[in-house]
Design a protein around this motif. Sequence first.
Motif, mmCIF file in Angstrom:
data_model
loop_
_atom_site.group_PDB
_atom_site.id
_atom_site.type_symbol
_atom_site.label_atom_id
_atom_site.label_comp_id
_atom_site.label_asym_id
_atom_site.label_seq_id
_atom_site.Cartn_x
_atom_site.Cartn_y
_atom_site.Cartn_z
ATOM 1 N N PHE A 134 -59.983 -18.175 -6.377
ATOM 2 C CA PHE A 134 -59.015 -18.058 -5.288
ATOM 3 C C PHE A 134 -58.428 -16.646 -5.244
ATOM 4 N N ASN A 137 -60.876 -14.222 -3.823
ATOM 5 C CA ASN A 137 -61.015 -14.348 -2.371
ATOM 6 C C ASN A 137 -59.799 -13.820 -1.615
ATOM 7 N N MET A 138 -58.596 -14.068 -2.143
ATOM 8 C CA MET A 138 -57.391 -13.827 -1.364
ATOM 9 C C MET A 138 -56.855 -12.407 -1.472
ATOM 10 N N LYS A 196 -50.609 -17.341 -3.887
ATOM 11 C CA LYS A 196 -50.614 -16.548 -2.647
ATOM 12 C C LYS A 196 -49.201 -16.278 -2.151
ATOM 13 N N ASP A 254 -52.716 -14.071 8.337
ATOM 14 C CA ASP A 254 -51.504 -14.693 7.810
ATOM 15 C C ASP A 254 -50.384 -13.739 7.396
ATOM 16 N N GLU A 267 -53.580 -8.999 2.437
ATOM 17 C CA GLU A 267 -54.563 -9.751 1.667
ATOM 18 C C GLU A 267 -55.990 -9.267 1.922
ATOM 19 N N GLY A 269 -58.382 -11.815 2.101
ATOM 20 C CA GLY A 269 -59.058 -13.064 2.439
ATOM 21 C C GLY A 269 -58.223 -13.931 3.350
ATOM 22 N N CYS A 270 -58.727 -15.135 3.613
ATOM 23 C CA CYS A 270 -58.072 -16.095 4.502
ATOM 24 C C CYS A 270 -57.934 -17.431 3.786
ATOM 25 N N TYR A 271 -56.891 -18.150 4.148
ATOM 26 C CA TYR A 271 -56.596 -19.453 3.547
ATOM 27 C C TYR A 271 -56.336 -20.407 4.697
ATOM 28 N N ALA A 321 -60.397 -21.233 1.139
ATOM 29 C CA ALA A 321 -60.104 -19.817 0.894
ATOM 30 C C ALA A 321 -61.423 -19.062 0.834
#
Length: 534
Positions: A134, A137-138, A196, A254, A267, A269-271, A321
């Motif tokens: 995670f 990715n983030m 996050k 976000d 960030e 990445g995406c969640y 994520a």
Amino acid sequence: MTKAKVTGPDLSNLNLNPGAVYYQLSPAELIEAALKRNEGTLADSGALAIDTGTFTGRSPKDRFIVSDDLTRDLVWWSDINIAFDGEKADRLFARLIDYLENKTVFVRDAFACADAQFRLGIRVITETAYQNLFAYNMFLRPEDNESIKPEWTIVAAPGFMADPERDGTRQSNFSIIDFTKKRIMIGGTGYTGEIKKGVFSVLNFLLPVEKNILSMHCSANTGQNGDTALFFGLSGTGKTTLSADADRALIGDDEHGWSEHGVFNFEGGCYAKCINLSAENEPQIFGAIRFGSLLENINYFPGTRQVDYTNIEKTENTRVAYPIHYINNAAMPSVAPLPKHIFFLTADAFGVLPPISKLDAGQAMFHFISGYTAKVAGTEAGILEPQATFSACYGKAFLPLHPVTYAKLLGEKMEAQGVSAWLINTGWSGGPYGTGSRMKLAYTRAMIRAVMQGALEDVGFDVHPVFGLRMPVSCPGVPPELLNPVMTWQDAGAYEQKAHELAEAFIANFKQFEDVAGADLAKVMQAPAAERAS
């Protein structure tokens, strides 16, 4: 699985002596470790699917900030910023470190903030491999041979349970931010969103105070001409959907900062939420679910590894994520010029707000600090009719500073940089939820497109008699009768009554900010609604 691809970090500054350290593992290595440790399974898309345990979302009542000389007079102490004693935090942190003694830990060094001028080095130490995936990715991943000097440390151990009586927590799970010692400790929960949003909360404190940067809970995209747009909105208002545009580059979905020279993603990445996800409705998100992505709390169709995105037996907050480059038109790096347009999105279930309104700076600050949307019947237990809900700055839960701080920064930057602001109602028209109908996505997209193409610059505007909002009299691709909401109701009297009710709810919500805003600023921000609601 190798112990490390590069020399592992020295953790002695934390008094941490783990049994094994796996440092900067690749997604493939982390997925391999997670599978071997029975942390999850592989979906047929190749994504790693895990369950976060008891907690399938954040636990706001168990999030604390250490109160000390740095934070005592700056933090907005409230129901979302709960003070924690520094000595108790130190003792709890020592117990957390003792818990990890001789255990396997996964360590990742990364960045927050895509603008190199404002980068923050972070070290994420996790008990599980999936939490480290995670983090990969983030957060922003270093380039080859790029060194990181971590300023902040995050330690996350789902298996460590606090003793409330001994440790001073509310219950066994906790997330505690210490701004002086630059650390976040998370225990008793495997929900990755705590990692996050812990970092987001840190940036929401540091950037406005130290850099005069407006930190924002919003999505952002930019066109070929550098016309950056920001999209603010609570869950269900269309923030992710409307910022995803094949003709525009996605900056992020976000968390962003607005500096003196541009906008940048916090960030890497995406969640994204997965509930009812489909390739037809959300093709970009659906296509991003592949090897390297992390699915949380989903369910498979029986006897398969195919995800049933309609299944909410574990939670409605199913998530995925993935790194931002899994989105085809993502901007790399995730930076953009200064914003030209701001869109505040609301799903007004009362059906009284116009589908599009132009805001002046005072109105923009007012709607920003209000953060309005409406819950509809059935979204939560006990909700039988539309219910107004407000979240300051569209992200109250992550604001260490008073909301007025962020609203003033917004107004200052809008004025200095000539940014336009628009209130977009993606909710109901022709009546409230249950009577009226939801605004068509095609119409909303047409309105936003018209703003970006300058098609509303020369049209006339009517002033709403209750909210003081300026409503365009025409918009390409939108039936003109939809632009003034009273025209869509059969009973104009019923419309006016409901509009006054909502205006009064706005004013009642704003009262909590009046003292800090001061009389002059409060008058500028709430005048349009206040003058019309009485």
